[in-house]
Write a protein that holds these residues in place. Structure first.
Motif, PDB file in Angstrom:
ATOM      1  N   ARG A 158      -9.313  26.191 -98.526  1.00 54.35           N
ATOM      2  CA  ARG A 158      -9.679  25.224 -99.567  1.00 54.35           C
ATOM      3  C   ARG A 158      -8.494  24.442-100.114  1.00 54.35           C
ATOM      4  NH1 ARG A 158     -14.185  28.680-103.086  1.00 54.35           N
ATOM      5  NH2 ARG A 158     -15.541  29.184-101.315  1.00 54.35           N
ATOM      6  N   CYS A 159      -7.423  24.383 -99.342  1.00 59.84           N
ATOM      7  CA  CYS A 159      -6.263  23.588 -99.720  1.00 59.84           C
ATOM      8  C   CYS A 159      -5.893  22.671 -98.557  1.00 59.84           C
ATOM      9  CB  CYS A 159      -5.068  24.484-100.059  1.00 59.84           C
ATOM     10  SG  CYS A 159      -5.286  25.480-101.559  1.00 59.84           S
ATOM     11  N   ASN A 160      -5.345  21.513 -98.896  1.00 58.86           N
ATOM     12  CA  ASN A 160      -4.824  20.598 -97.881  1.00 58.86           C
ATOM     13  C   ASN A 160      -3.306  20.733 -97.827  1.00 58.86           C
ATOM     14  OD1 ASN A 160      -7.268  19.307 -97.010  1.00 58.86           O
ATOM     15  ND2 ASN A 160      -7.309  18.246 -98.980  1.00 58.86           N
ATOM     16  N   PHE A 161      -2.791  20.907 -96.612  1.00 60.72           N
ATOM     17  CA  PHE A 161      -1.349  21.050 -96.435  1.00 60.72           C
ATOM     18  C   PHE A 161      -0.834  19.879 -95.601  1.00 60.72           C
ATOM     19  CE2 PHE A 161      -2.964  25.304 -97.137  1.00 60.72           C
ATOM     20  CZ  PHE A 161      -2.052  25.832 -98.055  1.00 60.72           C
ATOM     21  N   GLN A 162       0.199  19.240 -96.109  1.00 58.76           N
ATOM     22  CA  GLN A 162       0.855  18.163 -95.385  1.00 58.76           C
ATOM     23  C   GLN A 162       2.283  18.577 -95.077  1.00 58.76           C
ATOM     24  OE1 GLN A 162       0.355  14.800 -98.081  1.00 58.76           O
ATOM     25  NE2 GLN A 162      -1.502  14.165 -97.019  1.00 58.76           N
ATOM     26  N   PHE A 163       2.769  18.198 -93.884  1.00 53.46           N
ATOM     27  CA  PHE A 163       4.137  18.554 -93.514  1.00 53.46           C
ATOM     28  C   PHE A 163       4.523  17.831 -92.231  1.00 53.46           C
ATOM     29  CE2 PHE A 163       1.098  21.829 -92.237  1.00 53.46           C
ATOM     30  CZ  PHE A 163       1.267  21.886 -90.861  1.00 53.46           C
ATOM     31  N   GLY A 218       7.336  29.306 -96.176  1.00 55.92           N
ATOM     32  CA  GLY A 218       7.028  28.111 -95.397  1.00 55.92           C
ATOM     33  C   GLY A 218       6.548  26.982 -96.294  1.00 55.92           C
ATOM     34  N   VAL A 219       5.502  26.296 -95.880  1.00 54.37           N
ATOM     35  CA  VAL A 219       4.974  25.167 -96.655  1.00 54.37           C
ATOM     36  C   VAL A 219       3.883  25.605 -97.626  1.00 54.37           C
ATOM     37  CG1 VAL A 219       5.584  23.503 -94.864  1.00 54.37           C
ATOM     38  CG2 VAL A 219       3.293  24.532 -94.871  1.00 54.37           C
ATOM     39  N   GLY A 220       3.677  26.944 -97.733  1.00 52.68           N
ATOM     40  CA  GLY A 220       2.809  27.443 -98.790  1.00 52.68           C
ATOM     41  C   GLY A 220       1.449  27.985 -98.440  1.00 52.68           C
ATOM     42  N   PRO A 221       1.173  28.454 -97.198  1.00 55.23           N
ATOM     43  CA  PRO A 221      -0.185  28.916 -96.897  1.00 55.23           C
ATOM     44  C   PRO A 221      -0.634  30.144 -97.679  1.00 55.23           C
ATOM     45  CG  PRO A 221       1.305  29.416 -95.070  1.00 55.23           C
ATOM     46  CD  PRO A 221       2.051  28.509 -96.004  1.00 55.23           C
ATOM     47  N   PHE A 222       0.314  30.987 -98.130  1.00 49.28           N
ATOM     48  CA  PHE A 222      -0.025  32.064 -99.066  1.00 49.28           C
ATOM     49  C   PHE A 222       0.090  31.564-100.507  1.00 49.28           C
ATOM     50  CE2 PHE A 222       1.583  35.252 -95.751  1.00 49.28           C
ATOM     51  CZ  PHE A 222       0.316  35.674 -95.410  1.00 49.28           C
ATOM     52  N   SER A 223       1.202  30.905-100.804  1.00 45.98           N
ATOM     53  CA  SER A 223       1.579  30.613-102.188  1.00 45.98           C
ATOM     54  C   SER A 223       0.662  29.618-102.880  1.00 45.98           C
ATOM     55  CB  SER A 223       3.016  30.080-102.224  1.00 45.98           C
ATOM     56  OG  SER A 223       3.930  31.056-101.814  1.00 45.98           O
ATOM     57  N   VAL A 224       0.345  28.518-102.203  1.00 42.95           N
ATOM     58  CA  VAL A 224      -0.437  27.466-102.862  1.00 42.95           C
ATOM     59  C   VAL A 224      -1.859  27.940-103.182  1.00 42.95           C
ATOM     60  CG1 VAL A 224      -1.398  25.149-102.593  1.00 42.95           C
ATOM     61  CG2 VAL A 224       0.985  25.599-101.937  1.00 42.95           C
ATOM     62  N   LYS A 257      10.678  21.331 -99.408  1.00 46.65           N
ATOM     63  CA  LYS A 257      10.200  19.997 -99.794  1.00 46.65           C
ATOM     64  C   LYS A 257       8.677  19.926 -99.690  1.00 46.65           C
ATOM     65  CE  LYS A 257       9.869  15.429 -97.660  1.00 46.65           C
ATOM     66  NZ  LYS A 257      10.365  14.566 -96.552  1.00 46.65           N
ATOM     67  N   TRP A 258       8.117  20.357 -98.553  1.00 46.38           N
ATOM     68  CA  TRP A 258       6.675  20.253 -98.345  1.00 46.38           C
ATOM     69  C   TRP A 258       5.909  21.291 -99.150  1.00 46.38           C
ATOM     70  CZ3 TRP A 258       4.867  15.935 -96.741  1.00 46.38           C
ATOM     71  CH2 TRP A 258       5.626  15.121 -95.911  1.00 46.38           C
ATOM     72  N   LEU A 259       6.537  22.422 -99.441  1.00 40.96           N
ATOM     73  CA  LEU A 259       5.924  23.416-100.333  1.00 40.96           C
ATOM     74  C   LEU A 259       5.634  22.792-101.692  1.00 40.96           C
ATOM     75  CD1 LEU A 259       5.322  26.397-101.311  1.00 40.96           C
ATOM     76  CD2 LEU A 259       7.768  26.502-101.873  1.00 40.96           C
ATOM     77  N   ASN A 260       6.635  22.134-102.256  1.00 40.67           N
ATOM     78  CA  ASN A 260       6.448  21.517-103.570  1.00 40.67           C
ATOM     79  C   ASN A 260       5.473  20.339-103.501  1.00 40.67           C
ATOM     80  OD1 ASN A 260       8.233  23.136-105.212  1.00 40.67           O
ATOM     81  ND2 ASN A 260       9.920  22.227-104.074  1.00 40.67           N
ATOM     82  N   HIS A 261       5.531  19.604-102.410  1.00 38.34           N
ATOM     83  CA  HIS A 261       4.568  18.510-102.212  1.00 38.34           C
ATOM     84  C   HIS A 261       3.143  19.058-102.183  1.00 38.34           C
ATOM     85  CE1 HIS A 261       2.808  14.831-100.444  1.00 38.34           C
ATOM     86  NE2 HIS A 261       2.107  15.672 -99.691  1.00 38.34           N
ATOM     87  N   ASN A 262       2.937  20.147-101.451  1.00 37.04           N
ATOM     88  CA  ASN A 262       1.591  20.715-101.323  1.00 37.04           C
ATOM     89  C   ASN A 262       1.103  21.328-102.629  1.00 37.04           C
ATOM     90  OD1 ASN A 262       1.228  19.999 -98.599  1.00 37.04           O
ATOM     91  ND2 ASN A 262       2.431  21.756 -97.931  1.00 37.04           N
ATOM     92  N   ALA A 263       2.016  21.917-103.386  1.00 35.78           N
ATOM     93  CA  ALA A 263       1.628  22.455-104.696  1.00 35.78           C
ATOM     94  C   ALA A 263       1.145  21.327-105.612  1.00 35.78           C
ATOM     95  CB  ALA A 263       2.809  23.183-105.326  1.00 35.78           C
ATOM     96  N   LYS A 264       1.874  20.218-105.605  1.00 32.94           N
ATOM     97  CA  LYS A 264       1.490  19.074-106.433  1.00 32.94           C
ATOM     98  C   LYS A 264       0.212  18.426-105.917  1.00 32.94           C
ATOM     99  CE  LYS A 264       3.315  14.701-108.235  1.00 32.94           C
ATOM    100  NZ  LYS A 264       4.494  13.774-108.258  1.00 32.94           N
ATOM    101  N   HIS A 265       0.130  18.255-104.586  1.00 34.59           N
ATOM    102  CA  HIS A 265      -1.016  17.594-103.969  1.00 34.59           C
ATOM    103  C   HIS A 265      -2.308  18.370-104.214  1.00 34.59           C
ATOM    104  CE1 HIS A 265      -3.085  15.023-101.110  1.00 34.59           C
ATOM    105  NE2 HIS A 265      -3.515  16.074-100.446  1.00 34.59           N
ATOM    106  N   ASN A 266      -2.195  19.705-104.294  1.00 33.36           N
ATOM    107  CA  ASN A 266      -3.374  20.547-104.532  1.00 33.36           C
ATOM    108  C   ASN A 266      -3.570  20.886-106.005  1.00 33.36           C
ATOM    109  OD1 ASN A 266      -4.625  21.436-101.774  1.00 33.36           O
ATOM    110  ND2 ASN A 266      -2.415  21.505-101.441  1.00 33.36           N
ATOM    111  N   LYS A 267      -2.817  20.182-106.860  1.00 34.91           N
ATOM    112  CA  LYS A 267      -2.970  20.274-108.317  1.00 34.91           C
ATOM    113  C   LYS A 267      -2.791  21.698-108.830  1.00 34.91           C
ATOM    114  CE  LYS A 267      -6.003  16.239-108.408  1.00 34.91           C
ATOM    115  NZ  LYS A 267      -7.320  15.666-108.786  1.00 34.91           N
ATOM    116  N   VAL A 268      -1.739  22.349-108.319  1.00 28.94           N
ATOM    117  CA  VAL A 268      -1.396  23.691-108.789  1.00 28.94           C
ATOM    118  C   VAL A 268      -0.794  23.584-110.190  1.00 28.94           C
ATOM    119  CG1 VAL A 268       0.236  25.599-108.459  1.00 28.94           C
ATOM    120  CG2 VAL A 268      -1.080  24.713-106.512  1.00 28.94           C
TER     121      VAL A 268
END
Length: 435
Positions: free
Chosen positions: A202-207, A241-247, A267-278
């Protein structure tokens, strides 16, 4: 009839794709029926349909607008009697009999074959085919065996042609770099575009796939771990990594401390956290070596919790994920003796669960994985190992394993009680940093 009737011919050994050479004219059986009978006849004929890519089994009969032509598979049917007696009787009830059965010449083109059929016809016989590949957004990632390397341009172009979502095909060209968890790759077809978007849990990951690690085969494992986490739990993701557990964990209102040494992953971890409105109150990120993350961020949190400065909900747990299977077990020693103040540590009243991943080679991967964990943590924690799970097969006799265990106060303090030994036995003598 021969099973090769519907296979491409004369293309064995082709290294540069020539679509024209896949043209074939074959004789196929057909049933000629009127349009008003089609709805009743079609279900009976469906098991015998000629099914090919970009081909409709039911078509208008040439020069006769009121009639339909049902194309049958020549590998199943070569004569009227190849249709089962039961089905022939059903057809006869609609006045369909052998007089409706005939053959026609059909031209099969490159567009009509699946990529598996093309590879089987082109690539070397009696050798391993392109057996599997990973799909990451619009990218198909291959790991071709040596005997297929000369066929790279053809393999890549066929996949771009045949898989609608594919725009880029890459071949892995060396082993994963253990420092940044990425690998060199060669674009063998399509666009040189590595920026992808994938959806998982249920999250979108970009990288940028060329600079970070992502394995779509781990999606189910990510989901398993997330199911262990409850609202209010704490997660330390050492190699995130880019956040598959964390986000997703932060989205589920766990407090997350996410770390990765690779600056592009960070870089992409923080992008994905923001993009998924964490919510930023649930998420902190770090660009540290795993050792430094354990010996500072994790240690300081446990210390502050024992002092009463960090609060947890009742029954909440602390989880640690270590998904760097090539070397994660080597970091276990940094938990040993990380908090020397035993009086302070006595106030730790929460369970700490570690999920560490490794590659186990041998006939008994469970025993191998257990031994790797025990050897690297420096003391026998067999009684605290909760689970040893086989995540996926990597290659013959090589498995990716997850060992789940409780991280105890004895390990954290660097001493262990044993009635058969002196009261306090030091462990983890390889601890490198003073705390």
């Amino acid at each position: 009839m021969s099973a090769s009737v519907l296979a491409p011919v004369g293309v064995r050994g082709m290294k540069v794709l020539d679509r024209e050479k896949f043209l074939r004219n074959v004789q196929v059986p057909v049933l000629k029926v009127t349009e008003e009978k089609l709805a009743k006849v079609t279900p009976i004929c469906k098991p015998y349909f000629l099914k090919m890519e970009n081909f409709k089994p039911v078509q208008n009969f040439q020069d006769e607008t009121s009639k339909k032509c049902i194309h049958l598979n020549p590998e199943k049917v070569s004569s009227w009697t190849d249709i089962s007696q039961k089905d022939r009787e059903c057809l006869s009830q609609h006045d369909i009999n052998e007089s409706n059965f005939q053959t026609k010449e059909l031209q099969i083109k490159y567009e009509n074959w699946k990529f598996e059929e093309i590879f089987k016809a082109v690539l070397p016989e009696n050798e391993e085919m392109v057996s599997s590949f990973s799909t990451i957004g619009h990218i198909i990632h291959l790991n071709l065996k040596e005997h297929l390397l000369d066929y790279r341009p053809l393999i890549g172009q066929v996949l771009v042609d045949k898989i609608k979502t594919c725009r880029t095909v890459v071949n892995k060209s060396n082993i994963i770099d253990n420092t940044y968890r990425n690998f060199s790759m060669e674009v063998i077809a399509g666009d040189e575009d590595f920026l992808v978007t994938v959806k998982e849990n249920r999250c979108n990951f970009q990288f940028d796939f060329s600079k970070v690690y992502w394995n779509p085969r781990l999606g189910k494992e990510h989901e398993r771990i997330l199911d262990f986490l409850k609202l209010g739990d704490v997660l330390f993701d050492v190699f995130c990594g880019v956040g598959p557990f964390s986000v997703p964990a932060a989205k589920r209102k766990c407090k997350v401390f996410a770390n990765d040494l690779n600056p592009d992953s960070f870089k992409w971890l923080n992008h994905n956290a923001k993009h998924n409105k964490v919510n930023s109150t649930n998420f902190q990120s770090y660009n540290l070596d795993g050792k430094d993350f354990i010996c500072t961020i994790f240690r300081d949190y446990i210390t502050e919790y024992c002092k009463g400065n960090e609060k947890l909900k009742e029954l909440s747990k602390i989880h640690i994920t270590m998904n760097l299977p090539a070397m994660a077990v080597k970091f276990l020693k940094y938990f040993c003796g990380i908090i020397k103040d035993q009086e302070l540590l006595s106030k730790l009243d929460r369970e700490i669960i570690v999920y560490v991943y490794c590659f186990a080679v041998g006939e008994d991967p469970v025993s191998v994985a257990k031994k790797m964990v025990i050897d690297n943590i420096g003391t026998d924690i067999s009684s605290d190992i909760l689970d040893v799970f086989d995540v996926r097969n990597v290659s013959p006799k090589k498995e990716m394993m997850r060992v789940t265990f409780r991280l105890t106060k004895d390990v954290l303090s660097g001493v262990i009680s044993d009635n058969s030994e002196p009261p306090l036995k030091k462990i983890c003598v390889e601890q490198e940093s003073s705390v």
